[in-house]
Design an enzyme around this catalytic site. Structure first.
Site, PDB file in Angstrom:
ATOM      1  NE  ARG A   1      -7.420  24.765   2.887  1.00 13.68           N
ATOM      2  CZ  ARG A   1      -7.623  24.900   1.574  1.00 13.68           C
ATOM      3  NH1 ARG A   1      -7.588  26.092   1.001  1.00 13.68           N
ATOM      4  NH2 ARG A   1      -7.867  23.845   0.824  1.00 13.68           N
TER       5      ARG A   1
ATOM      6  CE1 TYR B   1       6.669  36.457  21.170  1.00 18.39           C
ATOM      7  CE2 TYR B   1       5.815  35.977  18.989  1.00 18.39           C
ATOM      8  CZ  TYR B   1       6.172  35.563  20.255  1.00 18.39           C
ATOM      9  OH  TYR B   1       6.045  34.244  20.595  1.00 18.39           O
TER      10      TYR B   1
ATOM     11  CG  ASP C   1       1.648  43.051  16.674  1.00 19.10           C
ATOM     12  OD1 ASP C   1       0.638  43.125  17.390  1.00 19.10           O
ATOM     13  OD2 ASP C   1       2.421  42.073  16.674  1.00 19.10           O
TER      14      ASP C   1
ATOM     15  CE  LYS D   1       0.542  36.827  23.655  1.00 18.77           C
ATOM     16  NZ  LYS D   1       0.606  36.174  22.403  1.00 18.77           N
TER      17      LYS D   1
HETATM   18  N1  LCS Z   1       2.606  40.052  18.317  1.00 22.02           N
HETATM   19  C1  LCS Z   1       2.901  40.338  19.600  1.00 22.02           C
HETATM   20  C2  LCS Z   1       3.054  41.772  20.008  1.00 22.02           C
HETATM   21  C3  LCS Z   1       3.065  39.311  20.516  1.00 22.02           C
HETATM   22  O1  LCS Z   1       3.346  39.639  21.792  1.00 22.02           O
HETATM   23  C4  LCS Z   1       2.934  37.955  20.089  1.00 22.02           C
HETATM   24  C5  LCS Z   1       3.125  36.823  21.034  1.00 22.02           C
HETATM   25  C6  LCS Z   1       2.646  37.712  18.741  1.00 22.02           C
HETATM   26  C7  LCS Z   1       2.478  38.784  17.881  1.00 22.02           C
HETATM   27  C8  LCS Z   1       2.490  36.319  18.198  1.00 22.02           C
HETATM   28  O2  LCS Z   1       1.247  35.789  18.542  1.00 22.02           O
HETATM   29  P1  LCS Z   1       0.942  34.221  18.645  1.00 22.02           P
HETATM   30  O3  LCS Z   1       1.397  33.600  17.359  1.00 22.02           O
HETATM   31  O4  LCS Z   1       1.700  33.692  19.794  1.00 22.02           O
HETATM   32  O5  LCS Z   1      -0.536  34.171  18.808  1.00 22.02           O
HETATM   33  N2  LCS Z   1       3.708  37.199  22.252  1.00 22.02           N
HETATM   34  C9  LCS Z   1       4.144  36.378  23.194  1.00 22.02           C
HETATM   35  C10 LCS Z   1       4.884  36.794  24.316  1.00 22.02           C
HETATM   36  O6  LCS Z   1       5.223  37.953  24.596  1.00 22.02           O
HETATM   37  N3  LCS Z   1       5.207  35.731  25.038  1.00 22.02           N
HETATM   38  O7  LCS Z   1       4.729  34.578  24.481  1.00 22.02           O
HETATM   39  C11 LCS Z   1       4.011  34.903  23.255  1.00 22.02           C
END
Ligand code: LCS
Length: 410
Positions: free
Chosen positions: A58, A111, A183, A208
């Site tokens: 951790r 998001y 972001d 992503k």
């Molecule tokens: N920031 C952006 C711009 C995102 O599109 C997402 C997830 C996150 C942060 C969060 O990331 P995660 O915790 O899921 O790794 N975007 C998603 C979407 O557009 N559809 O499903 C997840």
């Protein structure tokens, strides 16, 4: 590796790779929760923050550190912190920068869970949020208060693809002693480097493009210097939302082809966006690589490519959108984005169906809005599949219109 001297494509392949004691070509997976000390004194030294070695995964692990170094190098930051998800990265970052009584300005389209994090979860801890269209610099200026500590920008925004001017926003924020968090998920460091425009912190959903293979959930915080790093690391160690070694290994492997994937994503998405713009079943297309994008000039200045995500409005509203979803064969109906496989989703009939029409309108989610994440398959195969689905939607709209008409005349 002296990372300062290399171009991004070289960094993608090599940065962070720790060949370890046996000259391995890639950093091995140190699948261990804990590390032994060579003596009581060695343990004491490590806990005091001195000496070489690891304590507990951790708090640090060689495989995790390798991917952190890779992303730090690509973003041009001093350090990075790997987190268990994009949301863990955003939460850890904001919780480090804000305390009770502080104020954050956030892009109005971000998001969804990021919006909820600011609107309800940070609010419960006494942190106020204002949501503004961050592509409107006057609105950003007007939202600044004496207690504003953070301006949080997602650009391009999910799912509207609105683009915000990072240099101008950083100048406004810094004039008022606030920091800018960006972001950068939609771009990856290969297409946009927020630090080059004055931003202070960068966050990513590794889920992503950086990982790129739809098999890991992860996040990353990137900082510019050690002073920013220490409190962030302390918060992550105590919140505990770290990225495990196996996931770190997979993300690092994905990053080694990031430049090739981003090139292909952009090339195919541009071709599909231009094709959609001429399609009889399509009302409008929003893609940063099309000259009719409202911030096209800014996109050209700030981004090295327009990315993989396209939003478009299919003619015929909810029914037509649903018909497209049910007719595609190659495109996968799924949330998420940024993987090698192409994904499609229709918020009004899927993710945002339970919100109600009025709430959707307020959130800029129109009835026929379709979001694409263009993968790296053969682009003509993708177009053929989408074309068939759009024509199926056209037939559905005609059938619905005819049914309504027959109903009215009977
Ligand atoms: N920031 C952006 C711009 C995102 O599109 C997402 C997830 C996150 C942060 C969060 O990331 P995660 O915790 O899921 O790794 N975007 C998603 C979407 O557009 N559809 O499903 C997840």
């Amino acid at each position: 590796m002296h990372e300062d001297h290399y171009a991004p494509d070289t960094l993608a392949v090599h940065a962070g790779i720790d060949n370890c004691c046996c000259h391995a070509a890639v950093t091995p997976i140190y699948q261990t929760s804990t590390f032994g000390f060579s003596s009581a004194e060695h343990g004491a030294e490590l806990f005091a923050g001195r000496g070489r070695g690891y304590i507990y995964t951790r708090m640090g692990n060689p495989t995790v550190e390798a991917v952190e170094k890779s992303v730090a190098a690509l973003e041009g930051g001093s350090n990075a912190l790997a987190c268990g998800s994009g949301m863990a990265a955003i939460h850890t970052c904001l919780a480090t920068l804000l305390k009770q009584g502080d104020h954050i300005i956030c892009s109005e389209t971000v998001y969804g869970p990021t919006l909820t994090l600011c609107k309800s979860i940070l609010a419960d801890f006494g942190i106020e949020s204002t949501f503004v269209d961050t592509s409107d610099l006057a609105a950003v200026k007007a939202a600044i208060r004496p207690n504003t500590k953070v301006v949080y920008v997602e650009t391009p925004a999910n799912p509207t693809l609105v683009i915000s001017d990072l240099a101008a926003i950083s100048a406004i924020a810094h004039e008022h002693d606030a920091v800018v968090v960006v972001d950068n998920t939609f771009m990856s460091p290969l297409l946009q480097r927020p630090f080059d425009f004055g931003a202070d912190y960068v966050v990513h959903s590794l889920t992503k493009f950086l990982n790129g293979h739809a098999d890991v959930i992860g996040g990353m915080i990137i900082v510019r210097n050690e002073d920013q790093y220490r409190p962030m690391r302390r918060m992550l160690n105590h919140f505990g939302g770290v990225l495990p070694p196996m996931e770190s290994f997979l993300v690092h492997r994905g990053i080694r082809t990031l430049h090739l994937r981003m090139q292909r994503h952009c090339q195919s998405a541009q071709r599909i966006a231009e094709w959609l713009a001429d399609h009889s079943q399509v009302e409008w297309v929003r893609y940063p690589g099309l000259p009719d994008h409202p911030q096209y000039e800014l996109a050209q200045r700030q981004m090295k490519g327009a990315g993989a995500v396209i939003a478009f409005e299919v003619k015929g509203g909810i029914e037509a959108g649903r018909a497209v979803m049910n007719a595609v064969r190659l495109w996968m109906l799924a949330v998420s984005l940024g993987g090698v496989e192409s994904l499609i989703q229709h918020p009004a009939s899927m993710t945002h169906a339970s919100m109600g029409a009025e709430a959707r309108r307020q959130g800029h989610v129109s009835d026929g809005l379709v979001r694409l994440s263009v993968g790296v398959e053969d682009v003509e195969d993708l177009i053929a599949d989408l074309d068939r689905a759009l024509h199926a939607a056209g037939r559905e709209s005609t059938r619905v219109a005819r049914g309504t008409h027959e109903h009215l005349v009977s």
